[in-house]
Design an enzyme around this catalytic site. Sequence first.
Site, PDB file in Angstrom:
ATOM      1  N   CYS A 140       6.614  -6.083  14.879  1.00 19.36           N
ATOM      2  CA  CYS A 140       6.173  -5.190  15.955  1.00 19.36           C
ATOM      3  C   CYS A 140       4.742  -5.527  16.343  1.00 19.36           C
ATOM      4  CB  CYS A 140       6.313  -3.740  15.524  1.00 19.36           C
ATOM      5  SG  CYS A 140       8.022  -3.245  15.184  1.00 19.36           S
ATOM      6  N   GLU A 150       0.807  -1.214   0.000  1.00 19.89           N
ATOM      7  CA  GLU A 150       0.000   0.000   0.000  1.00 19.89           C
ATOM      8  C   GLU A 150       0.842   1.267   0.000  1.00 19.89           C
ATOM      9  OE1 GLU A 150      -4.030  -1.567   2.200  1.00 19.89           O
ATOM     10  OE2 GLU A 150      -2.399  -0.891   3.491  1.00 19.89           O
ATOM     11  N   CYS A 179       1.451  -3.354  15.067  1.00 24.17           N
ATOM     12  CA  CYS A 179       1.397  -2.914  13.674  1.00 24.17           C
ATOM     13  C   CYS A 179       0.763  -3.982  12.784  1.00 24.17           C
ATOM     14  CB  CYS A 179       2.813  -2.597  13.189  1.00 24.17           C
ATOM     15  SG  CYS A 179       2.919  -2.085  11.468  1.00 24.17           S
ATOM     16  N   CYS A 224      -1.247   5.682  10.704  1.00 24.80           N
ATOM     17  CA  CYS A 224      -0.018   5.017  11.141  1.00 24.80           C
ATOM     18  C   CYS A 224      -0.325   3.661  11.777  1.00 24.80           C
ATOM     19  CB  CYS A 224       0.706   5.914  12.139  1.00 24.80           C
ATOM     20  SG  CYS A 224       2.238   5.217  12.770  1.00 24.80           S
ATOM     21  N   CYS A 265       6.342  -7.051   6.222  1.00 18.95           N
ATOM     22  CA  CYS A 265       7.462  -6.607   7.062  1.00 18.95           C
ATOM     23  C   CYS A 265       7.892  -7.749   7.964  1.00 18.95           C
ATOM     24  CB  CYS A 265       7.047  -5.396   7.903  1.00 18.95           C
ATOM     25  SG  CYS A 265       8.383  -4.745   8.937  1.00 18.95           S
ATOM     26  N   CYS A 317       3.118   8.571   1.520  1.00 18.37           N
ATOM     27  CA  CYS A 317       3.717   7.536   2.354  1.00 18.37           C
ATOM     28  C   CYS A 317       3.916   6.293   1.484  1.00 18.37           C
ATOM     29  CB  CYS A 317       2.798   7.234   3.530  1.00 18.37           C
ATOM     30  SG  CYS A 317       3.400   5.932   4.636  1.00 18.37           S
TER      31      CYS A 317
END
Length: 374
Positions: free
Chosen positions: A135, A111, A138, A351, A131, A124
């Site tokens: 984390c 995205e 997220c 975020c 990833c 962004c």
Amino acid sequence: MGMPGTERYTSYMTADGVEAKKPCLVGMTREELTAALAPRPDAKLRGKQLAAQLYSRAQDDFANMADLPLAFRQELGERFQSQPLEIAAHRHSTDGVQKLLVHNGDHQVYECVLLPYEDRVSCCLSSQVGCPMGCRFCATGLGGFDRNLTAGEIIGQYLLLQRISERRVSHVVFMGMGEPLLNLKNVLKSVRLMHEEVGLSYRHITISTVGLVPQIYELAEEKLPIHLALSLHSPIDEVRDRLMPVNHKWPVAEVMKAMRDYYVATGRKITLEYLLIKGITDTPEQAQELARVVKGTPSVVNLIPFNWVDTEQGFARPEKERVQAFRRVLESRGVNVTQRVERGHDIAAACGQLAGQHKGKFARREAPSLPVLN
């Protein structure tokens, strides 16, 4: 300009009847474009013209490159594709934010987000499909990891967003899917293309990292005047260990030293991204320790109240009063503080919310819950 995602020259048939992708021009430097056009006697001139069309004009249709001869445009269509990406979904927020879900034909989606402000337009970008950092707060990290993006796929996101924007996209943040410093070679190539061909200022480009110390030093050696943002999220190792597995390898003191050294090498004030999770990272004790950690470091702390993500951890967003109290502690100790302007909640573009549709080979969906601190 052609509509984004409507690439007309994506594949060709080999002599044995096998379909193969044509080489993609987006992602090539001016020198690489010239080499791709060899042995044409005018390759250098045409390479320069192509670079201008692809990057500074964000043109994705060879037929519309009017300053190129018709025969040359037809040749380009037979030999190459321009834009590497296809749009799988395009969502509009009520606050003007737009989010694209894209892929390069393999349906490994990622995205990118267009963020218009009154005084500028930012975007962004993602650097990886998924990833690997895991984390706990997220959506991207919970979805796992597939691969690095190429330089063409990275700058291709910028060009798609520029084509749907009514104004020039002048600022870029690498805060989408992925850890940019794990794909540093391709990220740096895309950054240089943005500066040299698109015409963006290095000072308007920000790279975010969870804190990979060797790569921070590697980036510092490039001496580029770009912003580096550290996703810190807690100044206390015990808490950060539970939130961010990377902290086990490079704890707070070590990563903060690397960030200070980055400032010395580049002269660029560092940014510390700080996620406020109710009862976990938003306590007065955390604020006091954060002020101690950043003391004497030219920096800004950017507070980000938690955006809801289905982490199965029960994380919650703190009330405004808790956010204000945390900020007051920092400011009373001389810390330079800002708070993230929150955009795109209604399309999951804020975020930590990216990649709801992505689930890679190493998805992490189950982990023991974190205790809430008093």
